[in-house]
Structures are given as structure tokens and as C-alpha cells.
Design an enzyme around this catalytic site. Structure first.
Site, short mmCIF file in Angstrom:
data_model
loop_
_atom_site.label_atom_id
_atom_site.label_comp_id
_atom_site.label_asym_id
_atom_site.label_seq_id
_atom_site.Cartn_x
_atom_site.Cartn_y
_atom_site.Cartn_z
N TYR A 194 0.81 -0.71 -0.35
CA TYR A 194 -0.14 -0.50 -0.32
C TYR A 194 1.19 1.07 -0.13
O TYR A 194 0.34 2.13 -0.64
CB TYR A 194 -0.60 0.03 1.05
CG TYR A 194 -1.41 0.97 1.73
CD1 TYR A 194 -2.81 1.16 0.10
CD2 TYR A 194 -1.22 1.88 2.28
CE1 TYR A 194 -3.26 2.54 0.71
CE2 TYR A 194 -2.52 3.19 2.62
CZ TYR A 194 -3.52 3.22 1.65
OH TYR A 194 -4.27 4.33 1.62
N LYS A 233 1.33 4.74 -3.54
CA LYS A 233 0.92 5.93 -2.49
C LYS A 233 1.98 6.58 -2.79
O LYS A 233 1.62 7.91 -3.08
CB LYS A 233 0.17 5.74 -0.82
CG LYS A 233 -1.25 4.75 -1.01
CD LYS A 233 -2.22 4.60 -2.16
CE LYS A 233 -3.02 5.93 -1.90
NZ LYS A 233 -3.94 6.65 -3.37
N THR A 250 -12.93 7.16 6.48
CA THR A 250 -14.03 6.57 5.61
C THR A 250 -14.48 4.90 5.68
O THR A 250 -13.49 4.26 6.18
CB THR A 250 -13.82 6.70 4.10
OG1 THR A 250 -12.12 6.40 3.73
CG2 THR A 250 -12.99 8.30 3.59
#
Length: 305
Positions: free
Chosen positions: A171, A175, A208
Site C-alpha cells: 500500500y 501511494k 471512510t
């Protein structure tokens, strides 16, 4: 609260616009007068988001186009549809992504899921839409990175995590690649004299579903460290978390190659200029990563641009 300036007459594409920061960004762009395309993987969820946006802004102009960034054929179909329409594209918000998938999974094209969905898909979309962007008067591309990019390394010897896979490492690499995409696109715009402004953003620690949906893929569950951190770390709601992306996409004070995030420890608060990790500032690595993305996707910037 950041107030989005008037976007009347502009066309905006927001990826991952059915939830989270994408839906919030789309809603506020629509409220500011933009024509907004919700680029979503699941049209039914897009319809729900569209209904929410119209409930808040009944006169908004909002459309839904299917887009799966983990499938290059879907990216091509999406771009072909917009290119055939021919309308200049003012804003592209590369927002969609997947986070910390517990086991190595692949996209439809055989890429590791996080580098494929978070970087190679947005790269392909951006390149395919460049002709439309460059017909707009003051186009912008705003790309969502993450504070986790500071932990990332671009491993050219194992970009697809085939030799060893770690959810957090994959990840973080993806990013960091997003931030490099934003900065290298700004470099290209400067070199070619394009009127395009490319900037990056990160949402800090925002509430989120990305922190749960990715770790739960394949029957997994969020790592213990992530669950503990989620309880101990300051967190903000999506209205605040979407603001760095909106700032990069619309603020008159945003600059080419800028990077924006929350004020307080990079986690919460109003938007300020963020400091990119030093690895993102290596122009040679950025150029090499861009070239590798071209090779993997089979796409490059059209020579006539």
C-alpha cells in the site's frame, strides 16, 4: 471549512465517487456548479451517491460512468466514451483506491492489486484523458496519495510484490507512486508548456470505508496494529478529509507540483501545504517509474500534445 470557488461551466471527473472522499468531493464540486461525472466501479452505488448529491443540490448536473481501475479495458472504455463526446475536461480527481489488502491479489491485467488499482489504473486514465484535459483552458489533475507514502519505497526489482508481499508495504509503495505521478505530471506540464496544473493531496486520518474494505478482501481482517491505531489516533469526518483533494483541484492558491494535507500532525484539521517524503522528490526515480508505467500499461503521452 474550505469553500470551493465557482466551478460553473467546468466538467469534472471524480473516481471512486460513490463513497468517502470521492463522494464528498463530487458533491461539493456539483454544489459549486461543475458538471460532475461519477466514475464508479458499481453503477448501483453510483446511483445512490447521485441521489444523495441531488438531494443536497437539486439543480446539480451529475452523471454516472462505470470505471474499474483494476481493469485496463474498463479504463479504455471510460476514456473512449469521454473522448468521443469531445467536451474539454477541466478537472480530473484521481481519488479511488484500495488499502492494505491482506493477501496478494491481482487485477484483471495481472498486476498486484494495490499498485494496479492505486497507481497503474489512475496513470492509464490520466494519460488517456490528457488530450481532453489539454483542450480545457485551465485544466487540473488532483491525485490522492496518503500519509503512508512516507513509508513507501519503489521496488523496481519487485514492483508487483511477487517475491514477497506485505499489505502495508504494498500500500505504501502504491501511494508513494501516486505522489510521484502527481509530481512527474507537473514536470511534464512544465517541460511541454501545457496549461495543466497537477498536484497531490492526502486525507490524513479520515473516517471512510477504505480502511475496512481493503483489509477485509479475501476473507481477511485489518491488521492488529491498524485496528489499535484506529482507536488511538485522532480522526476526522469525510467533509474535512476531502478538503485537501478539493483544494488541489480548485483553490486559486494551489500550485503545480503542490502537495496538500491536514494541518495537525498530518492527520486532521484544515488544509495546509504538506511536505512530500524525500523519496518522492527524486526526479530520476519519478521518471523511471513513469516509464515503467508506460511499459506495463502500453500507454504513453501522445506525441502531438
Amino acid at each position: 471549512m474550505y469553500e470551493v470557488p465557482s466551478q460553473r461551466g467546468k466538467l469534472a471527473v471524480v473516481t471512486g465517487a460513490n463513497s468517502g472522499t470521492g463522494k464528498e468531493a463530487a458533491k461539493r464540486l456539483a454544489g459549486a456548479g461543475a458538471d460532475v461525472i461519477l466514475a464508479v466501479r458499481t453503477p448501483s452505488k453510483g446511483e445512490q451517491a447521485r441521489a444523495e448529491i441531488l438531494a443536497a443540490h437539486p439543480r446539480a448536473r451529475v452523471r454516472i460512468h462505470p470505471l474499474d481501475l483494476a481493469d485496463l479495458a474498463s479504463v479504455h472504455n471510460f476514456a473512449d466514451r469521454l473522448n468521443a463526446d469531445g467536451r474539454p475536461l477541466d478537472l480530473l480527481l484521481n481519488n479511488a483506491g484500495v488499502m492494505m489488502v491482506p493477501q496478494r491479489m491481482q487485477t484483471k491485467d495481472g498486476f498486484e492489486l494495490q499498485i494496479g488499482s492505486n497507481f497503474l489504473g489512475p496513470f492509464a486514465l490520466t494519460v488517456r484523458l490528457l488530450p481532453l484535459l489539454l483542450t480545457a483552458r485551465t485544466p487540473r489533475v488532483a491525485t490522492m496519495s496518503s500519509g503512508t507514502a512516507a513509508r513507501g519505497r519503489i521496488n523496481f526489482d519487485d514492483l508487483q510484490s511477487q517475491q514477497g508481499y506485505g499489505a502495508v508495504a504494498a500500500y505504501a509503495q502504491s501511494k508513494l507512486a501516486d505522489l510521484m505521478l502527481a509530481l512527474h505530471l507537473a514536470d511534464l506540464a512544465h517541460e511541454h508548456g501545457w496549461p495543466l496544473l497537477s498536484a497531490g493531496a492526502h486525507p490524513g486520518n479520515t473516517r471512510t470505508n477504505i480502511a475496512s474494505s481493503g483489509p477485509n478482501l479475501g476473507g481477511g481482517k485489518p491488521p492488529l496494529a491498524l485496528r489499535i491505531a484506529g482507536r488511538l489516533t485522532p480522526i476526522q469526518d469525510v467533509a474535512q478529509g476531502a478538503e485537501p483533494l478539493l483544494y488541489a483541484a480548485t483553490s486559486p492558491d494551489a500550485v503545480a507540483g503542490g502537495y496538500y494535507g491536514p494541518r495537525w500532525a498530518g492527520l486532521v484539521g484544515p488544509t495546509i501545504t504538506a511536505k512530500p517524503t524525500s523519496r518522492a522528490l527524486d526526479k530520476q526515480v519519478r521518471a523511471r517509474l513513469w516509464a515503467e508505467a508506460e511499459r506495463l500499461t502500453g500507454l504513453s503521452v501522445p506525441a502531438q500534445l
